[in-house]
Scaffold this motif. Structure first.
Motif, PDB file in Angstrom:
ATOM      1  N   ALA A 140       0.847  -1.189   0.000  1.00  0.00           N
ATOM      2  CA  ALA A 140       0.000   0.000   0.000  1.00  0.00           C
ATOM      3  C   ALA A 140       0.882   1.239   0.000  1.00  0.00           C
ATOM      4  O   ALA A 140       1.967   1.241   0.587  1.00  0.00           O
ATOM      5  CB  ALA A 140      -0.908   0.012   1.221  1.00  0.00           C
ATOM      6  N   ALA A 162      -3.615  10.818  -5.449  1.00  0.00           N
ATOM      7  CA  ALA A 162      -3.863   9.478  -4.910  1.00  0.00           C
ATOM      8  C   ALA A 162      -4.830   8.698  -5.793  1.00  0.00           C
ATOM      9  O   ALA A 162      -4.649   7.494  -6.024  1.00  0.00           O
ATOM     10  CB  ALA A 162      -4.405   9.576  -3.488  1.00  0.00           C
ATOM     11  N   GLU A 163      -5.849   9.372  -6.307  1.00  0.00           N
ATOM     12  CA  GLU A 163      -6.803   8.697  -7.188  1.00  0.00           C
ATOM     13  C   GLU A 163      -6.125   8.247  -8.474  1.00  0.00           C
ATOM     14  O   GLU A 163      -6.409   7.158  -8.993  1.00  0.00           O
ATOM     15  CB  GLU A 163      -7.976   9.632  -7.489  1.00  0.00           C
ATOM     16  CG  GLU A 163      -9.036   9.029  -8.413  1.00  0.00           C
ATOM     17  CD  GLU A 163      -9.629   7.738  -7.876  1.00  0.00           C
ATOM     18  OE1 GLU A 163     -10.028   6.892  -8.711  1.00  0.00           O
ATOM     19  OE2 GLU A 163      -9.677   7.556  -6.642  1.00  0.00           O
ATOM     20  N   ARG A 166      -4.253   5.114  -7.649  1.00  0.00           N
ATOM     21  CA  ARG A 166      -5.166   3.975  -7.554  1.00  0.00           C
ATOM     22  C   ARG A 166      -5.523   3.448  -8.934  1.00  0.00           C
ATOM     23  O   ARG A 166      -5.530   2.238  -9.177  1.00  0.00           O
ATOM     24  CB  ARG A 166      -6.438   4.370  -6.805  1.00  0.00           C
ATOM     25  CG  ARG A 166      -6.227   4.695  -5.336  1.00  0.00           C
ATOM     26  CD  ARG A 166      -7.560   4.926  -4.638  1.00  0.00           C
ATOM     27  NE  ARG A 166      -7.350   5.598  -3.361  1.00  0.00           N
ATOM     28  CZ  ARG A 166      -7.600   6.865  -3.118  1.00  0.00           C
ATOM     29  NH1 ARG A 166      -8.124   7.632  -4.075  1.00  0.00           N
ATOM     30  NH2 ARG A 166      -7.374   7.394  -1.933  1.00  0.00           N
ATOM     31  N   ARG A 167      -5.824   4.369  -9.836  1.00  0.00           N
ATOM     32  CA  ARG A 167      -6.234   3.945 -11.185  1.00  0.00           C
ATOM     33  C   ARG A 167      -5.089   3.269 -11.943  1.00  0.00           C
ATOM     34  O   ARG A 167      -5.336   2.476 -12.852  1.00  0.00           O
ATOM     35  CB  ARG A 167      -6.759   5.140 -11.980  1.00  0.00           C
ATOM     36  CG  ARG A 167      -8.078   5.695 -11.477  1.00  0.00           C
ATOM     37  CD  ARG A 167      -8.769   6.527 -12.557  1.00  0.00           C
ATOM     38  NE  ARG A 167      -7.953   7.631 -13.003  1.00  0.00           N
ATOM     39  CZ  ARG A 167      -8.030   8.874 -12.540  1.00  0.00           C
ATOM     40  NH1 ARG A 167      -8.909   9.151 -11.573  1.00  0.00           N
ATOM     41  NH2 ARG A 167      -7.264   9.836 -12.995  1.00  0.00           N
ATOM     42  N   GLU A 173      -3.041  -0.515  -2.899  1.00  0.00           N
ATOM     43  CA  GLU A 173      -4.000   0.541  -2.589  1.00  0.00           C
ATOM     44  C   GLU A 173      -3.225   1.825  -2.343  1.00  0.00           C
ATOM     45  O   GLU A 173      -1.995   1.821  -2.260  1.00  0.00           O
ATOM     46  CB  GLU A 173      -4.846   0.185  -1.362  1.00  0.00           C
ATOM     47  CG  GLU A 173      -4.047  -0.093  -0.113  1.00  0.00           C
ATOM     48  CD  GLU A 173      -4.933  -0.464   1.068  1.00  0.00           C
ATOM     49  OE1 GLU A 173      -5.846   0.334   1.401  1.00  0.00           O
ATOM     50  OE2 GLU A 173      -4.700  -1.528   1.664  1.00  0.00           O
ATOM     51  N   CYS A 174      -3.950   2.926  -2.218  1.00  0.00           N
ATOM     52  CA  CYS A 174      -3.299   4.212  -1.952  1.00  0.00           C
ATOM     53  C   CYS A 174      -4.176   5.016  -1.004  1.00  0.00           C
ATOM     54  O   CYS A 174      -5.344   5.281  -1.301  1.00  0.00           O
ATOM     55  CB  CYS A 174      -3.071   5.000  -3.241  1.00  0.00           C
ATOM     56  SG  CYS A 174      -2.211   6.583  -2.987  1.00  0.00           S
TER      57      CYS A 174
END
Length: 271
Positions: A140, A162-163, A166-167, A173-174
């Motif tokens: 993570a 962060a998004e 994640r993508r 995870e982030c």
């Protein structure tokens, strides 16, 4: 786009001005700006590259007296918008909008590098460097910023990056945490799953926040300036915690700055 590769959208006769915060007490604060400027000079994409600061010399107010080029790209070397990019810089440079014509010069006011989508790549590069041979997909990533209740832009930028991380699918995870607002880094265990973790400070330069405040609030046994510091550190339950360099010290930050200059020209075509 690679550093050193010519761009058809940046005029070779233009100047680049990098505006940082600086500090009267910590020379480390200005180090990233000088590093970014040196790297960008080597690309040959600008006729000249200048550094300036709010708390050090050369100052915001005086730097333009040194600039001889008619077209000036002004890049606030910050990770997010805030008081300095919205209030101080426009006032000190006499900006009237994205493009300001001042005597015979044209000042093109770009976005901070931390806002660009490619900033996520810089963050992940710092994480991967700390992880060495460890598979990122099993780890993570926790992005830790300063945050403030007085300006939501700082937190918003961290959440945006962060998004993007994640993508990308490159990490398990982030999560996001802050020193001065919620979610607090004190509660980091609840922000990511019970797996190995790599921490990336969302700051431009190394300093007290990244060396001391974040590790102390996370309960890490050592911080990066302790002689016995090693990656990873082990927490309860055998969880391994890796500690990365700050996002702003990533080697690819010069490319993110160039990307912001090109993005500005796409939004405001040269005439």
């Amino acid at each position: 786009m690679k550093a050193g590769a010519p761009s058809m959208r940046i005029s070779g006769g233009s100047a680049l001005v990098l505006a940082g915060h600086g500090s009267l007490f910590s020379p480390e604060s200005a180090l990233p700006i000088y590093q970014h400027a040196a790297s960008l000079r080597n690309t040959g994409m600008f006729a000249a590259v200048y550094e300036c600061f709010w708390k050090e010399e050369p100052s915001y107010r005086n730097v333009l007296y040194e600039v001889e080029e008619e077209r000036v790209y002004l890049v606030p070397d910050f990770l997010s918008h805030g008081y300095f990019t919205r209030e101080i810089l426009p006032r000190e440079f006499g900006l009237t909008g994205p493009v300001t014509r001042r005597n015979s010069s044209e000042i093109r006011y770009c976005e901070p590098p931390g806002r660009h989508p490619r900033m996520a790549e810089a963050i992940m590069a710092q994480a991967e460097k700390a992880l060495a041979q460890t598979d990122c997909r099993d780890v993570a990533l926790l992005l830790v910023g300063h945050g403030t209740d007085r300006n939501e832009n700082s937190a918003e930028t961290a959440w945006e990056q962060a998004e993007r991380i994640r993508r990308s699918g490159r990490f398990a995870e982030c999560g996001v945490a802050f020193l001065e607002q919620e979610p607090s880094v004190l509660g980091w265990r609840d922000l990511v799953g019970p797996r190995d973790l790599v921490v990336v400070p969302f700051f431009l330069s190394e300093g007290k926040h990244s060396y001391t405040d974040i590790p102390r609030r996370m309960g890490l046994a050592c911080h990066p300036r302790d002689p016995g510091f090693r990656n990873p550190q082990t927490m309860e339950g055998g969880r391994r915690v890796y500690y990365a360099g700050t996002a702003g010290m990533a080697p690819t930050l010069d490319q993110v700055i160039l990307a912001q200059v090109e993005a500005f020209d796409e939004a405001h075509p040269l005439v």
